[in-house]
Design a protein around this motif. Sequence first.
Motif, mmCIF file in Angstrom:
data_model
loop_
_atom_site.group_PDB
_atom_site.id
_atom_site.type_symbol
_atom_site.label_atom_id
_atom_site.label_comp_id
_atom_site.label_asym_id
_atom_site.label_seq_id
_atom_site.Cartn_x
_atom_site.Cartn_y
_atom_site.Cartn_z
ATOM 1 N N SER A 163 0.957 -1.357 -0.103
ATOM 2 C CA SER A 163 -0.076 0.053 0.097
ATOM 3 C C SER A 163 0.895 1.207 0.059
ATOM 4 O O SER A 163 2.148 1.250 0.329
ATOM 5 N N GLY A 165 1.011 3.634 2.187
ATOM 6 C CA GLY A 165 1.691 3.789 3.516
ATOM 7 C C GLY A 165 2.951 2.960 3.554
ATOM 8 O O GLY A 165 4.081 3.273 4.035
ATOM 9 N N MET A 166 2.791 1.599 3.248
ATOM 10 C CA MET A 166 3.953 0.741 3.289
ATOM 11 C C MET A 166 4.887 1.115 2.479
ATOM 12 O O MET A 166 6.188 0.760 2.890
ATOM 13 N N ARG A 169 7.078 3.736 4.101
ATOM 14 C CA ARG A 169 7.895 3.172 5.169
ATOM 15 C C ARG A 169 9.325 2.338 4.568
ATOM 16 O O ARG A 169 10.026 2.507 5.104
#
Lengths: 326, 323
Positions: A163, A165-166, A169
């Motif tokens: 995703s 957000g991942m 990260r």
Amino acid sequence: MPEPIVEIKNLSVYFYTYAGVVKAIEDVSFDIYRGETLALVGETGCGKSVTSRAITKLIESPGKIVNGQVIYHRDDGSTVDLLKLSDEGIREIRGNEIAYIFQDPHSSLDPLYTVGYQIGEAMEVHGKVRNIKEGIAKAVNILREVLIPDPENRVKNYPHELSGGMKQRVVIGIGVANNPRLLIADEPTTALDVTVQAQILELLNELKRKYNATVLLITHNLGVVAETAQRVVVMYAGKVVEIGTVDQIFHNPLHPYTTALLRAVPNPLGKIEKLESIPGTVPNLITPPKGCRFHPRCPFAEERCRKEVPKLKEIEPGHFVACHRY
Amino acid sequence: MEPVLKVEGLKKYFPVRSLMRTVAWVKAVDGVSFEIMPGETFGLVGESGCGKTTTGRTILRLIEPTEGKITFKGRDVTQLKGKDLLWFRRHAQIMFQDPYSSLDPRQTVFNIIMEPVKFHGIEVDDPEEFVIKLLESVGLNEMHLYRYPHEFSGGQRQRIALAKILALQPDFVVLDEPTSALDVSVQANILNTLKELQRKHGFSYLFISHDLGVVKYMSHRMGVMYLGKLVEVGPAEKIFENPLHPYTQMLLSAIPIPDPELARQKKRMEVKGEPPSPINPPEGCHFHPRCPLAKAGLCDKKEPPLVEVEKDHYVACWLYAKA
Ligand SMILES: Nc1ncnc2c1ncn2[C@@H]1O[C@H](COP(=O)(O)OP(=O)(O)OP(=O)(O)O)[C@@H](O)[C@H]1O
Ligand SMILES: Nc1ncnc2c1ncn2[C@@H]1O[C@H](COP(=O)(O)OP(=O)(O)OP(=O)(O)O)[C@@H](O)[C@H]1O
Ligand code: SF4
Ligand code: SF4
Ligand SMILES: [Mg+2]
Ligand SMILES: [Mg+2]
């Protein structure tokens, strides 16, 4: 006394385009203190990205660093002007002691390689691991550190399997892989949802504490600034107009542009009577306004503002402003 | 007073196809109900993919609803045809987020604004004067009349889009993230113009945004969406002062506050997980995998109904309803 990790002095970057010379940033000076989170704010095109990229000479043609110094203070006390380093020399520092996190994970991640490979490669390039295999093995720990669940399996994922957000990260993981002293995060959460943004900012804060690193955070979101930074540099049209602590900037803004900017942002927890807008538009940087670059939009502009470029002056301890009113 | 718009049980499912077969459904909007009164702004907030845009476009029948009833000025929108549909198309308008793709680059500002006016057969005595008046009401002027979109900044283009909408004298406008592509100083300008036009003409707005500060500034009432459903609906003031749904509380705690003092005092709530996919949303309350207050055996089994907790303040959560 706070001690600087980077001193940016009189930095100017121009872009030589067909339409003319774009004076993207001019005579930009500020210090980044060791261990702080310093926010660089301002509206689109004011020169935030150019400034941050110029720190490690990351300016590509038709751009050119035409003037300035970037004094970097190493942990051992020695100093070096990064702009004087050879391409080879600066490459040793970039991605290593000074690392970047960019806004768009799509452009920072290569779709053809697994995320483990990309983190491993970042370490291998700087000799932190002997080979890519060891790098991929270490990448598992890094993914765990950036709070990716199930890192043993995720390390084998390609970017499209994660995703937004991942992915961000992972980009942060690459950024911190080599234990940087200065982490430059250029709009690291702009493309993300607010709940994911909150998680990523929290993560950045934690990593910063853990590695005892310094963060230069670039954002146009004043909420993000108020919640994460200790100090703020406000830019307008390629110039630094104000520098101060978050409390100085938010509670006692001095520059007319800073004041106007703060009144234009709706605060979801505060009382909002009426938002104020700034009349006029951002000037073009090929022929920027003479004198103070804000003068065509400033309600306090007078004769002097149209002629003389205001210099940064320290008005109270640590609070600098470039405006003829002070 | 009658609402301008009444939406009841609105659903929009998109098919997910594989090898020409429908293998699943994206429940983009899944049973949404609300009303908008004349002169009122109803704000719709929620994270990416929760169904805000689909709600707005379905209401306007830019896409056909899967299920549900939409009533505009007393008439059932899903049944409108021919002349009646044209009437609806004129009085219910939409303004998009992207100021670059929403205007025809080959047309002058004058033509851009006059084209729909002619299409709807609206009589104007002096077209030039008519367009100049419109431009002035959105902060542009006659100098801009024969220019092309590429000669304008993003904020100015949104003003042109607004003038084009005004020309049709609508009653209701869907504003889908009208300022998210703009800088804050320009955003403030557009938001103030929208408010002023509402005061003058009595427009009703459906204001879609993921920026809670902007929604608070603009809205009288608002709804919070999560995975295709409204989880909280009520007066904007009340929701900000006293958010009841755990998701609304999480959203408010996650939003960065542009004031270091308030930011330090802010109640913080741990933000867990990421929004799941609307293809196979979690059973029961869609929010339960991320909710710190979830009750096992209930929240993961049964969907909570939307109930009125205080006057005009509705919440869909088992903390406030009897199972
Ligand atoms: N490759 C380029 N060619 C010409 N001009 C450029 C180039 N890159 C940047 N500029 C100009 O330099 C100025 C500063 O750009 P910069 O990307 O630093 O802005 P920014 O503050 O990061 O904006 P944003 O918030 O949109 O990211 C802008 O006026 C931009 O047009
Ligand atoms: N034409 C379509 N076909 C298939 N799926 C769609 C279509 N349009 C939207 N969706 C899906 O429906 C869901 C809701 O999308 P929608 O655009 O309404 O969200 P949104 O709340 O407006 O999000 P954003 O804040 O990103 O604009 C998403 O999962 C999206 O991928
Ligand atoms: S120097 Fe003059 S024009 Fe510039 S901000 Fe100060 S008062 Fe305004
Ligand atoms: S219904 Fe249960 S899971 Fe859903 S928000 Fe309420 S408490 Fe949380
Ligand atoms: Mg930038
Ligand atoms: Mg949308």
